[in-house]
Design a protein around this motif. Structure first.
Motif, PDB file in Angstrom:
ATOM      1  N   GLN A 214       7.486  -0.911   5.519  1.00 21.46           N
ATOM      2  CA  GLN A 214       8.043  -1.082   4.605  1.00 21.46           C
ATOM      3  C   GLN A 214       7.026  -2.347   4.408  1.00 21.46           C
ATOM      4  N   LEU A 215       7.335  -3.189   5.118  1.00 22.76           N
ATOM      5  CA  LEU A 215       6.200  -4.750   5.335  1.00 22.76           C
ATOM      6  C   LEU A 215       4.554  -4.567   5.044  1.00 22.76           C
ATOM      7  N   LEU A 216       4.392  -3.600   5.585  1.00 28.56           N
ATOM      8  CA  LEU A 216       2.961  -3.298   6.248  1.00 28.56           C
ATOM      9  C   LEU A 216       2.417  -2.673   4.281  1.00 28.56           C
ATOM     10  N   SER A 217       3.655  -2.030   3.689  1.00 27.00           N
ATOM     11  CA  SER A 217       2.426  -1.180   1.890  1.00 27.00           C
ATOM     12  C   SER A 217       2.695  -2.183   1.233  1.00 27.00           C
ATOM     13  N   PRO A 218       2.132  -2.331   0.535  1.00 24.07           N
ATOM     14  CA  PRO A 218       1.406  -3.346  -0.849  1.00 24.07           C
ATOM     15  C   PRO A 218       2.481  -3.314  -1.656  1.00 24.07           C
TER      16      PRO A 218
ATOM     17  N   PHE B 287      -3.337   4.765  -5.076  1.00 25.96           N
ATOM     18  CA  PHE B 287      -2.463   2.876  -5.142  1.00 25.96           C
ATOM     19  C   PHE B 287      -0.930   3.214  -6.136  1.00 25.96           C
ATOM     20  N   PHE B 288      -1.516   4.141  -7.529  1.00 27.17           N
ATOM     21  CA  PHE B 288      -0.861   3.565  -7.762  1.00 27.17           C
ATOM     22  C   PHE B 288       0.402   4.391  -7.454  1.00 27.17           C
ATOM     23  N   LEU B 289       0.495   5.614  -7.187  1.00 29.09           N
ATOM     24  CA  LEU B 289       1.751   5.791  -6.848  1.00 29.09           C
ATOM     25  C   LEU B 289       1.802   4.979  -5.513  1.00 29.09           C
ATOM     26  N   LEU B 290       1.117   4.823  -4.204  1.00 23.56           N
ATOM     27  CA  LEU B 290       1.375   4.415  -2.712  1.00 23.56           C
ATOM     28  C   LEU B 290       2.167   2.438  -3.684  1.00 23.56           C
ATOM     29  N   ALA B 291       1.361   1.667  -4.266  1.00 20.24           N
ATOM     30  CA  ALA B 291       2.526   1.039  -4.435  1.00 20.24           C
ATOM     31  C   ALA B 291       3.572   0.940  -5.439  1.00 20.24           C
ATOM     32  N   LEU B 292       3.889   2.121  -6.382  1.00 17.13           N
ATOM     33  CA  LEU B 292       5.465   2.008  -6.720  1.00 17.13           C
ATOM     34  C   LEU B 292       6.119   2.478  -6.512  1.00 17.13           C
ATOM     35  N   GLY B 293       6.095   3.756  -5.569  1.00 20.35           N
ATOM     36  CA  GLY B 293       6.543   4.303  -4.247  1.00 20.35           C
ATOM     37  C   GLY B 293       7.375   3.460  -3.612  1.00 20.35           C
ATOM     38  N   THR B 294       6.276   2.783  -2.543  1.00 23.81           N
ATOM     39  CA  THR B 294       7.229   1.747  -1.328  1.00 23.81           C
ATOM     40  C   THR B 294       7.911   1.023  -2.022  1.00 23.81           C
ATOM     41  N   ALA B 295       6.989   0.600  -3.172  1.00 25.71           N
ATOM     42  CA  ALA B 295       7.954  -0.648  -4.091  1.00 25.71           C
ATOM     43  C   ALA B 295       9.447  -0.040  -4.233  1.00 25.71           C
ATOM     44  N   ILE B 296       9.610   0.474  -5.227  1.00 23.28           N
ATOM     45  CA  ILE B 296      11.033   0.919  -5.604  1.00 23.28           C
ATOM     46  C   ILE B 296      11.728   1.680  -4.367  1.00 23.28           C
TER      47      ILE B 296
ATOM     48  N   ALA C 134       5.895  -4.872   1.006  1.00 21.77           N
ATOM     49  CA  ALA C 134       5.841  -6.374   0.599  1.00 21.77           C
ATOM     50  C   ALA C 134       5.973  -7.295  -0.368  1.00 21.77           C
ATOM     51  N   LEU C 135       5.635  -6.730  -1.616  1.00 27.80           N
ATOM     52  CA  LEU C 135       5.998  -7.161  -3.028  1.00 27.80           C
ATOM     53  C   LEU C 135       8.086  -7.296  -3.373  1.00 27.80           C
ATOM     54  N   ALA C 136       7.875  -6.407  -3.413  1.00 26.09           N
ATOM     55  CA  ALA C 136       9.678  -6.174  -2.492  1.00 26.09           C
ATOM     56  C   ALA C 136      11.187  -7.041  -1.815  1.00 26.09           C
ATOM     57  N   ILE C 137      10.094  -7.351  -1.018  1.00 21.72           N
ATOM     58  CA  ILE C 137      10.253  -7.694   0.025  1.00 21.72           C
ATOM     59  C   ILE C 137      10.171  -9.417  -0.246  1.00 21.72           C
ATOM     60  N   LEU C 138       9.168  -9.622  -0.870  1.00 15.78           N
ATOM     61  CA  LEU C 138       8.576 -11.636  -1.124  1.00 15.78           C
ATOM     62  C   LEU C 138       9.684 -11.827  -1.872  1.00 15.78           C
ATOM     63  N   VAL C 139       9.839 -10.843  -3.532  1.00 15.72           N
ATOM     64  CA  VAL C 139      10.373 -11.329  -4.970  1.00 15.72           C
ATOM     65  C   VAL C 139      11.637 -11.226  -4.374  1.00 15.72           C
ATOM     66  N   SER C 140      12.530  -9.956  -3.189  1.00 13.90           N
ATOM     67  CA  SER C 140      13.755 -10.325  -2.987  1.00 13.90           C
ATOM     68  C   SER C 140      14.473 -11.606  -2.255  1.00 13.90           C
ATOM     69  N   GLN C 141      13.313 -12.145  -1.448  1.00 10.48           N
ATOM     70  CA  GLN C 141      14.006 -13.896  -1.401  1.00 10.48           C
ATOM     71  C   GLN C 141      13.539 -14.849  -1.883  1.00 10.48           C
TER      72      GLN C 141
END
Length: 254
Positions: free
Chosen positions: A202-206, A179-188, A209-216
């Protein structure tokens, strides 16, 4: 214990019991150098690095904030939750708590609450320092608050799941890596390449989704269609992790 004390004890609400457990766990956490390092020192070091290195606006500010939220939440909440629950199970502490008057929900909430509060305080301090260094302020700060709140909740519920498959505190160093690698990797990935060909993935990954919401949060007037899907995905991951974690949680030593 006299009858009056027994009556007072029985009248304790689930919230009071959860807070009592949380207070006891917080004191234990600050005495454990390993847990304290993962929950407090390392996240703050990463946060200080981003604050000291300076900041900018636009996409770079978004990337830096995404990194701050991801690192502090994953290391401060997810790693700590997994390690704490695995350790207390191994010590039979959870089993002893469950044999008392506290409900399962009160026990789990009390065990997770210290790391959540600590992460919220860290993020508040680091983000205030970050923006005070001249970073562009988000046009929609409420979206930023929702994003970090949902991600912290997701990390705590995922820590509950990971603890099910973690027999000891030492094993947590391995079990937390997916989960650490998944969350960090997909966020970056999402923050750096927001308009790639794999937008749905990208949207469906933890982390995505965080990066998209933050960018908005930096958009002047985002429409609900721009941020609602990411919000729904983060909420869905949180509920899914929470439901599975509670259902499969192990109270006895493996």
């Amino acid at each position: 214990m006299n009858p009056l004390e027994q009556s007072s004890s029985k009248q304790l609400s689930p919230l009071s019991r959860a807070l009592s457990i949380a207070w006891s766990e917080a004191k234990i956490t600050f005495r454990n150098k390993t847990v304290l390092t993962g929950a407090l020192i390392i996240p703050l070091v990463f946060g200080a690095f981003y604050v000291i290195s300076g900041s900018a606006g636009g996409a770079l500010a978004t990337l830096q904030v995404v990194m701050l939220i991801t690192l502090i939440s994953v290391m401060g909440v997810y790693l700590t939750a997994t390690t704490t629950l695995a350790t207390r199970r191994e010590e039979l502490f959870l089993k002893r708590l469950r044999s008392g008057e506290s409900s399962d929900g009160s026990i789990l909430a009390g065990m997770l609450l210290p790391s959540i509060i600590l992460a919220v305080l860290q993020l508040a301090i680091v983000l205030v320092a970050f923006f005070s260094r001249g970073a562009e302020l988000p046009g929609q700060p409420w979206l930023l608050v929702i994003a970090l709140s949902l991600f912290i909740a997701m990390c705590s519920s995922c820590g509950l799941v990971t603890s099910v498959y973690t027999p000891s505190a030492a094993a947590a160093q391995i079990t937390v890596m997916p989960f650490f690698l998944l969350a960090l990797g997909t966020a970056i990935w999402t923050a750096v390449l927001p308009d790639g060909d794999f937008r749905t993935l990208q949207l469906l990954s933890p982390g995505g989704a965080l990066a998209i919401l933050v960018s908005q949060a930096w958009e002047s007037s985002p429409s609900w269609g721009d941020y609602l899907p990411a919000l729904a995905v983060m909420l869905a991951w949180t509920v899914l992790f929470g439901y599975y974690g509670v259902k499969k949680f192990r109270w006895d030593k493996r």
